[in-house]
Design an enzyme around this catalytic site. Structure first.
Site, PDB file in Angstrom:
ATOM      1  N   SER A  51      -1.378   4.199   5.813  1.00 29.52           N
ATOM      2  CA  SER A  51      -1.677   3.224   6.865  1.00 29.52           C
ATOM      3  C   SER A  51      -1.700   3.937   8.201  1.00 29.52           C
ATOM      4  CB  SER A  51      -0.642   2.091   6.893  1.00 29.52           C
ATOM      5  OG  SER A  51       0.612   2.572   7.375  1.00 29.52           O
ATOM      6  N   CYS A  52      -2.516   3.436   9.108  1.00 32.31           N
ATOM      7  CA  CYS A  52      -2.593   3.985  10.467  1.00 32.31           C
ATOM      8  C   CYS A  52      -2.633   2.822  11.448  1.00 32.31           C
ATOM      9  CB  CYS A  52      -3.816   4.893  10.631  1.00 32.31           C
ATOM     10  SG  CYS A  52      -5.401   4.036  10.553  1.00 32.31           S
TER      11      CYS A  52
END
Length: 511
Positions: A8-9
């Site tokens: 995830s970012c």
């Protein structure tokens, strides 16, 4: 071996999926199987629990809190930032392999802290506070960005249609009649009098929907900061606090303050030792009631006015910028955009630009400082991938075959304002690529501010060029920065780099 992972970012767009692909390819190259769950902006398809149970180890590559992390409890876990998975996936696979092997030969379950091979950080129960604060803040920002994108583009399209059908005066009329008189009144007017053959009515419709989207920015930012801290109990007080911050004119600074206040308050209350007969009503009555009144009361009585005054001062300072001060700000924002290509520094600059739009979102002004800042940030963010694409085109012998293939994709990524398109180049040669990226991006940021281009939309790159004022000069600024970036990286790679050059030439087909 069998591995599972989650990536995830902050924005959930590029880094999330690039990290997943890198991990899957590295696992395949090492002879292992790997399934990665991408918790991106498009949502996530959870890994089946049976797959998790059969896994030998877990890799978390994330800049946001992992959703439902308890599913992976008891598994040897490597926990790193998302960029490390992109740049060094093979090392993470090797570490996961080592952790799994140690647990298999150990008489007691391995704990991440006991088996973590340096220097890669492994899951702990108490990550560094600075890391947690950034994750909480980015959780709010990542959930806010879709509202910014939808609202900003719709508002800009509304103004475009209004100018096309009624001139500049028509655009102002749309703003005043359908927005400044109150959203409810504007909606009522559209429902009662909408004429599908009238372009101004379509302009008003787009404007109203966009303004409605923008009205959620601060509450969503605040609510999901609190959600990152306290999970679901933080949502209600966070969103209510953000709404109060908007009403009091405290803007995104107020939203950040209420997000953290609501999150910590809700988490504190949720940890009260209460009788088991009361536990059932804690999450539905007690926690939201007490945390909301504490957060809202503190914002109204204590925090609201000083933060609103600070926001007003910041807005006045931005609006008062001109000449060299504006150009310097553009250059600094460009340096930040080009530094880590979608990482924390890049996101700080982007968040500064997007949150600034909230102050002028529904204004009829077309050249506000906040809109110029947004144009400078977007232009600078396009430079690095475009510069790498240009460099691979003019001097392909300086790049390996995979880099030349990445260069072809970088054209589209750069034009779409996805800075992450330059990450494969930066991972292979960070000093030269980042130096070139920062220089080219700074040039573009400064030029966009000097030319006075302005933008209401927070994303889109070349695809929203019609929404950019003084768009021809904007394109010139991007082109100049791209040329500077490409020239510097070619010069640095060609000077004193005999061994890399020879290596690259072996991958070049004979002509």
């Amino acid at each position: 071996m069998k591995f599972v992972g989650v990536t995830s970012c902050p924005t959930g767009i590029a880094h999330t999926y690039m990290a997943a692909e890198a991990l899957e390819m590295a696992a395949q190259d090492a002879g292992h199987e790997m399934v990665v769950e991408t918790q991106g902006s498009a949502g996530a398809v959870p890994i089946p629990q049976v797959t998790i149970d059969a896994a030998d180890a877990v890799i978390f590559a994330h800049d946001l809190e992992i959703r439902d992390a308890a599913r992976f409890a008891g598994k040897p876990t490597v926990d790193v930032g998302v960029k490390q998975a992109i740049s060094d996936a093979a090392s993470l696979i090797a570490q996961a392999e080592a952790l799994a092997a140690r647990q298999a030969t150990s008489s007691s379950p391995a704990t991440p802290t006991a088996t973590s091979p340096p220097p890669t950080p492994v899951t702990t129960d108490d990550p560094h506070l600075g890391v947690r604060i950034r994750q909480w803040l980015m959780t709010g920002v990542s959930h806010m960005i879709p509202f910014v994108a939808a609202g900003g583009i719709l508002i800009a399209l509304g103004f475009m249609l209004a100018q096309a059908f009624g001139g500049d005066h028509g655009a102002i009329d749309v703003t005043q009649h359908y927005a400044l008189t109150g959203g409810k009144q504007g909606v009522t007017d559209i429902v009662a009098h909408f004429n599908p053959l009238d372009g101004m009515h379509w302009a008003a419709l787009l404007f109203l929907v966009g303004a409605a989207s923008f009205s959620f920015l601060v509450p969503i930012l605040s609510g999901y900061i609190a959600f990152g801290i306290a999970d679901r109990p933080g949502l209600a007080p966070g969103i209510v606090g953000g709404s109060i911050a908007t009403t009091m004119g405290a803007g995104f600074l107020g939203g950040i303050a209420t997000g953290f206040l609501a999150g910590f308050t809700a988490r504190w209350i949720s940890r009260w030792p209460v009788h088991k007969g009361v536990r059932g009503i804690m999450p539905v009555i007690v926690i939201p009631l007490l945390s909301t009144v504490i957060t809202g009361g503190a914002m109204i009585l204590v925090l609201g006015r000083p933060i609103a005054a600070l926001m007003e001062g910041l807005t006045n300072a931005l609006n008062g910028m001109s000449g060299s001060s504006a150009i310097l700000l553009g250059a600094v924002l460009g340096l930040m955009m080009g530094f880590d290509l979608g990482g924390p520094v890049n996101k700080v600059a982007y968040t500064f630009a997007t949150t600034g739009l909230t102050a002028v979102a529904t204004s009829a002004v077309t050249d506000a400082a906040q809109m110029k800042i947004m144009a400078a940030v977007m232009g600078a963010g396009m430079v690095a991938p475009l510069g790498m694409a240009l460099a691979t085109s003019v001097r392909p012998a300086l790049f390996t075959t995979p880099e030349r293939e990445n260069g072809k994709a970088a054209w589209l990524l750069g034009l779409s304002f996805i800075s992450e398109g330059a990450i494969p180049f930066a991972a292979a040669d960070p000093l030269r690529v980042i130096a070139a990226s920062m220089t080219g991006s700074a040039v573009t940021g400064a030029l966009v501010m000097a030319f006075g281009s302005a933008l209401r939309a927070p994303h889109g790159g070349i695809w929203v060029i019609a929404l950019i004022s003084n768009w021809a000069m904007f394109l010139i600024a991007v082109a100049i920065g791209t040329a500077v970036c490409a020239a510097i990286v070619v010069a640095l790679k060609g000077y004193g780099a005999a061994k890399p050059l020879e290596t690259a030439l072996t991958d070049t087909p004979a002509t």
